[in-house]
Design an enzyme around this catalytic site. Sequence first.
Site, mmCIF file in Angstrom:
data_model
loop_
_atom_site.group_PDB
_atom_site.id
_atom_site.type_symbol
_atom_site.label_atom_id
_atom_site.label_comp_id
_atom_site.label_asym_id
_atom_site.label_seq_id
_atom_site.Cartn_x
_atom_site.Cartn_y
_atom_site.Cartn_z
ATOM 1 N N MET A 13 -7.919 -7.303 -10.774
ATOM 2 C CA MET A 13 -8.787 -8.496 -10.364
ATOM 3 C C MET A 13 -9.083 -9.452 -11.396
ATOM 4 O O MET A 13 -9.230 -10.755 -11.095
ATOM 5 C CB MET A 13 -10.126 -7.825 -10.006
ATOM 6 N N THR A 98 -17.737 -2.389 -9.972
ATOM 7 C CA THR A 98 -18.658 -1.733 -9.220
ATOM 8 C C THR A 98 -19.038 -0.290 -10.166
ATOM 9 O O THR A 98 -18.236 -0.350 -11.263
ATOM 10 C CB THR A 98 -17.911 -1.112 -8.164
ATOM 11 N N PRO A 123 -20.866 -6.182 -5.325
ATOM 12 C CA PRO A 123 -19.977 -5.157 -5.095
ATOM 13 C C PRO A 123 -18.717 -5.576 -4.210
ATOM 14 O O PRO A 123 -17.713 -5.069 -4.512
ATOM 15 C CB PRO A 123 -20.718 -4.192 -4.640
ATOM 16 N N ASN A 124 -18.901 -6.723 -3.495
ATOM 17 C CA ASN A 124 -18.014 -7.626 -2.839
ATOM 18 C C ASN A 124 -17.777 -8.814 -2.790
ATOM 19 O O ASN A 124 -18.970 -9.262 -2.302
ATOM 20 C CB ASN A 124 -17.838 -6.650 -1.371
ATOM 21 N N PHE A 125 -16.778 -9.602 -3.140
ATOM 22 C CA PHE A 125 -17.012 -10.926 -3.315
ATOM 23 C C PHE A 125 -16.183 -11.676 -1.829
ATOM 24 O O PHE A 125 -16.087 -12.664 -1.841
ATOM 25 C CB PHE A 125 -16.179 -11.705 -4.479
ATOM 26 N N HIS A 152 -9.357 2.763 0.135
ATOM 27 C CA HIS A 152 -8.796 1.905 -1.160
ATOM 28 C C HIS A 152 -7.544 2.286 -1.567
ATOM 29 O O HIS A 152 -6.923 3.404 -1.329
ATOM 30 C CB HIS A 152 -9.607 1.946 -2.256
ATOM 31 N N LYS A 156 -7.894 3.284 -7.760
ATOM 32 C CA LYS A 156 -9.438 3.143 -7.744
ATOM 33 C C LYS A 156 -10.016 4.214 -8.583
ATOM 34 O O LYS A 156 -9.794 5.320 -8.178
ATOM 35 C CB LYS A 156 -10.034 2.963 -6.428
ATOM 36 N N THR A 163 -19.022 -1.219 -2.251
ATOM 37 C CA THR A 163 -19.450 -1.858 -0.895
ATOM 38 C C THR A 163 -20.014 -0.705 -0.113
ATOM 39 O O THR A 163 -20.793 -1.113 0.799
ATOM 40 C CB THR A 163 -17.877 -2.352 -0.235
HETATM 41 N N1 LIG Z 1 -16.853 -7.200 -6.243
HETATM 42 C C1 LIG Z 1 -15.552 -7.293 -5.979
HETATM 43 O O1 LIG Z 1 -15.371 -8.187 -4.786
HETATM 44 C C2 LIG Z 1 -14.268 -6.403 -6.260
HETATM 45 C C3 LIG Z 1 -14.813 -5.451 -7.195
HETATM 46 N N2 LIG Z 1 -13.541 -4.662 -7.837
HETATM 47 C C4 LIG Z 1 -14.049 -4.039 -8.811
HETATM 48 O O2 LIG Z 1 -13.674 -4.657 -10.112
HETATM 49 C C5 LIG Z 1 -13.352 -3.641 -10.922
HETATM 50 C C6 LIG Z 1 -11.932 -3.588 -11.539
HETATM 51 O O3 LIG Z 1 -10.998 -3.306 -10.567
HETATM 52 P P1 LIG Z 1 -9.327 -3.598 -10.920
HETATM 53 O O4 LIG Z 1 -9.060 -5.028 -11.366
HETATM 54 O O5 LIG Z 1 -8.731 -3.123 -9.630
HETATM 55 O O6 LIG Z 1 -9.304 -2.460 -11.925
HETATM 56 P P2 LIG Z 1 -7.940 -2.669 -13.045
HETATM 57 O O7 LIG Z 1 -8.054 -0.835 -13.671
HETATM 58 O O8 LIG Z 1 -6.728 -2.980 -12.937
HETATM 59 O O9 LIG Z 1 -8.603 -3.555 -14.471
HETATM 60 C C7 LIG Z 1 -9.831 -3.121 -15.131
HETATM 61 C C8 LIG Z 1 -9.304 -3.899 -16.289
HETATM 62 O O10 LIG Z 1 -10.515 -3.758 -17.305
HETATM 63 C C9 LIG Z 1 -10.183 -3.492 -18.579
HETATM 64 N N3 LIG Z 1 -11.292 -2.795 -19.469
HETATM 65 C C10 LIG Z 1 -11.446 -1.722 -19.763
HETATM 66 N N4 LIG Z 1 -12.747 -1.645 -20.536
HETATM 67 C C11 LIG Z 1 -13.059 -2.900 -20.869
HETATM 68 C C12 LIG Z 1 -14.048 -3.621 -21.511
HETATM 69 N N5 LIG Z 1 -14.919 -2.893 -22.370
HETATM 70 N N6 LIG Z 1 -14.135 -4.903 -21.676
HETATM 71 C C13 LIG Z 1 -13.154 -5.663 -20.952
HETATM 72 N N7 LIG Z 1 -12.210 -5.268 -20.128
HETATM 73 C C14 LIG Z 1 -12.235 -3.871 -19.970
HETATM 74 C C15 LIG Z 1 -8.776 -2.487 -18.718
HETATM 75 O O11 LIG Z 1 -8.161 -2.585 -19.772
HETATM 76 C C16 LIG Z 1 -8.003 -3.062 -17.469
HETATM 77 O O12 LIG Z 1 -7.364 -4.130 -17.822
HETATM 78 C C17 LIG Z 1 -13.419 -2.164 -10.299
HETATM 79 O O13 LIG Z 1 -14.899 -1.772 -10.693
HETATM 80 C C18 LIG Z 1 -13.412 -2.504 -8.857
HETATM 81 O O14 LIG Z 1 -14.143 -1.606 -8.159
HETATM 82 C C19 LIG Z 1 -12.498 -4.799 -7.397
HETATM 83 C C20 LIG Z 1 -11.922 -5.799 -6.308
HETATM 84 C C21 LIG Z 1 -12.989 -6.496 -5.850
HETATM 85 O O1 LIG Z 2 -11.668 -1.227 -6.507
HETATM 86 C C1 LIG Z 2 -11.392 -2.143 -5.634
HETATM 87 O O2 LIG Z 2 -10.168 -2.483 -5.364
HETATM 88 C C2 LIG Z 2 -12.590 -2.614 -4.778
HETATM 89 N N1 LIG Z 2 -13.714 -2.575 -5.402
HETATM 90 C C3 LIG Z 2 -15.025 -2.959 -4.729
HETATM 91 C C4 LIG Z 2 -15.867 -1.797 -4.234
HETATM 92 O O3 LIG Z 2 -15.835 -0.741 -4.872
HETATM 93 O O4 LIG Z 2 -16.435 -2.047 -3.122
HETATM 94 C C5 LIG Z 2 -14.822 -3.950 -3.720
HETATM 95 C C6 LIG Z 2 -13.435 -3.857 -2.844
HETATM 96 O O5 LIG Z 2 -13.516 -2.913 -1.971
HETATM 97 C C7 LIG Z 2 -12.190 -3.426 -3.769
#
Ligand SMILES: NC(=O)C1=CN([C@@H]2O[C@H](COP(=O)(O)OP(=O)(O)OC[C@H]3O[C@@H](n4cnc5c(N)ncnc54)[C@H](O)[C@@H]3O)[C@@H](O)[C@H]2O)C=CC1
Ligand SMILES: O=C(O)C1=N[C@H](C(=O)O)C[C@H](O)C1
Length: 262
Positions: A13, A98, A123-125, A152, A156, A163
Site C-alpha cells: 500500500m 489497521t 480501515p478502508n479507503f 484477503h 495479511k 473493515t
Molecule cells: N485502509 C485501507 O484502505 C487499507 C488498509 N490496509 C492496511 O495497511 C497496512 C499495510 O498493508 P500492506 O501495504 O499490505 O502491508 P505490507 O506488509 O506490504 O507493508 C507494510 C510496510 O510497513 C513497513 N513498516 C514496518 N514498521 C514500520 C514503521 N515503524 N514505520 C514505517 N514503516 C514500517 C514494513 O517494512 C513494510 O514495508 C495493513 O495494516 C493493512 O491492513 C491495506 C489496504 C487498504
Molecule cells: O490488508 C489489506 O490488504 C487490507 N486491509 C484493510 C482491512 O484490514 O480492512 C482494508 C482492506 O480490506 C485491505
Amino acid sequence: MTKILVAGFKGRMGATATHMVLKNTDFELVGVYDPVAKEKDLAEIAEFAGQHAPVFTDLEATLTAAPEVWIDFTVPKAAVANTQFALEHKISPVVGTTGFTAAAIKKLQELAAKQTTGGLIAPNFSLSAVLMMQFSKQAAKYFPDVEIIEMHHDNKLDAPSGTAIKTAEMLAEVRGDKPQGNPNETESLPGARGANYAGMRIHSVRLPGLIAHQQVQFGGVGEGLTIRQDTYDRESFMTGVALACRKVRQTKQLYDGLEYLL
Ligand SMILES: NC(=O)C1=CN([C@@H]2O[C@H](COP(=O)(O)OP(=O)(O)OC[C@H]3O[C@@H](n4cnc5c(N)ncnc54)[C@H](O)[C@@H]3O)[C@@H](O)[C@H]2O)C=CC1
Ligand SMILES: O=C(O)C1=N[C@H](C(=O)O)C[C@H](O)C1
C-alpha cells in the site's frame, strides 16, 4: 502544494500511495519512511526512477522533511506510535493501517484536539467498502441475524480485517448484542464458528490471489440478503487517500472512518 510523507513506502500500500502522491500536481512528496529501506533516495528504486525524495529509516529524522500530511500504511504495532508522533508535531495523519483498538483511537483523538490538528484513521479507503458498510447497517435494522465473511490475500497480518471489525461495530449500533445460532451448538473443531462480536460471527479467509473482499450475509424467515464488496486493485484505495490528504488540513479533529470526510 501539500507536503506529504509516506510511511511504509516499501510495502504494497505504501508504494501505491507513493505513486499516487507523485501523480497529483497539488501534492509534493517530501519524503518516504520505512525502517527496512536500504536506499537514501527514492529514485534509486527502479519503479521510482527519476523521482527524487529523501528516504528515512529513523522516525525523528522524518521531521527534517517538514511534512504537513503523514500517510501511514505500515504495521499494526508501529502505526499507533507513528500517528502519535505525527500529531505531537502537528502533522496531519492519514492512516490506513489497521489493528487500532477503540481505546487507542480515543487517546489519539484527544491528542489531535489538544494539538488542534486534523487527521483521519480509516480501515478502508475504497468507496465501495464505505457503501457496503452503510448498506449493511441499514439492512441490520430489519435483519439482525448476520454473519461477516472477509477474504484477503495470504500476506495479511491481522484478523479479522479492520473493515470487518468496523462493519461489526456499525451493525451492533443497530441490532445490539444478540446471540445467534443454536444456543446448544458445539464446535468439533475449535474456531469453526468464527470470531464472535456481539453475537455476530466473523470468518476470515486468507488465500493467494485475493486482494480484499467482504460479504455481509443476512438471514430472515424464508429469505436472505447478501451485500458483497470486492477490491480488484489497490489503486481503488487511492481516491479516498487523495481526498483525505486534501481535506485533513481543513479540520481540527481526528476522524475515524472515510465517511466523515466524503
Ligand atoms: N485502509 C485501507 O484502505 C487499507 C488498509 N490496509 C492496511 O495497511 C497496512 C499495510 O498493508 P500492506 O501495504 O499490505 O502491508 P505490507 O506488509 O506490504 O507493508 C507494510 C510496510 O510497513 C513497513 N513498516 C514496518 N514498521 C514500520 C514503521 N515503524 N514505520 C514505517 N514503516 C514500517 C514494513 O517494512 C513494510 O514495508 C495493513 O495494516 C493493512 O491492513 C491495506 C489496504 C487498504
Ligand atoms: O490488508 C489489506 O490488504 C487490507 N486491509 C484493510 C482491512 O484490514 O480492512 C482494508 C482492506 O480490506 C485491505
